[in-house]
Write an enzyme that holds these catalytic residues in place. Structure first.
Site: not given
Ligand code: C5P
Length: 244
Positions: A33, A60, A62, A65, A117, A208
């Protein structure tokens, strides 16, 4: 593995870091992503480069517009060759229809973000949205489905309820995933990969835990093994991009 369900979030500040990290990954084990940070820093050429290395890319950004602007942005993303892209369901019916027309069903996957979220009940009041967050999520997911979109991004914890409401063919892409024992970082409500699949998720976005692992490739193999036996929800569409 021909159709990986794990999407690794390449949340890196620049192209060099992103490229040297993807060199550690096998495109048959995961998709990736590219979000706002990396895209703003490194642009479409990086996306092309990653696709050229055999990865399916979820762009991603989003989009949110007026309908014609979103339609043109979606067309530009499709021309780049991305496997999946997203728009914001709060852009409304006309915008969602315009996006779908720009990216016809069966080409790149087009999904919607419902509510971020990070939005709680008090945030909904602030912006004039009625109901509990889960009701707003369901309403926006139904709007996205009604406009022909392929699915939504949702919390894995809400996936079970959404799966019931939206049926088998709607694609659920879920972040907030943590392997058992991994650091939560700032994620508050997390699910293990296995539980997310049991809840009805089709694709798991994991950042991460994988990007900061000492051996990302072997962690990915382990996570893929962990979810391999849980084929509860069939993928809505088992075909991959030609790039893969
Ligand atoms: O590092 P981690 O697993 O927390 O990354 C989650 C990814 O998913 C990040 O790119 C974050 O921006 C995205 N994301 C999220 N929660 C959401 C929508 C997207 O963590 N509700």
């Amino acid at each position: 593995m021909s159709d990986p369900r794990i999407i690794v979030a390449l949340d890196f500040p620049d192209a060099e870091e992103a490229i040297s990290f993807t060199a550690k990954l096998d495109p048959t084990e995961c998709r990736v992503k590219v979000g706002k940070e990396l895209f703003t820093a490194a642009g479409p050429r990086l996306v092309e480069k990653i696709i050229g290395r055999g990865f399916d890319v979820f762009l991603d950004l989003k989009f949110h517009d007026i309908p014609s602007t979103v339609a043109n942005a979606c067309k530009a993303a499709a021309r780049l060759g991305v496997w999946m892209m997203n728009v914001h369901a709060l852009g409304g019916r006309k915008m969602l229809h315009a996006a779908r027309e720009a990216v016809p069903t069966g080409s790149a996957k087009l999904i919607a973000v419902t509510l971020l979220t990070s939005m709680e009940h008090s945030d909904l009041d602030d912006v004039g949205l009625k109901g509990e967050p889960q009701d707003v999520v369901r309403r926006l997911a139904m709007l996205a489905q009604d406009c022909g979109l392929d699915g939504v991004v949702s919390s894995a914890l809400e996936a079970a309820e959404l799966r019931k409401a939206m049926g088998e063919r709607f694609c659920l892409v879920t972040p907030g995933i943590r392997p058992a024992g991994a650091s939560l970082d700032e994620q508050k409500r997390v699910t293990t990969p296995r539980q997310a699949i049991i809840n009805g998720s089709n694709y798991l976005v994991i950042g991460r835990p994988i990007t900061q692992a000492s051996d990302p490739a072997s962690l990915l193999r382990r996570l893929n093994q962990e979810i391999a036996g849980v084929e509860i929800t069939p993928l809505p569409d088992r075909t991959r991009n030609d790039h893969a």
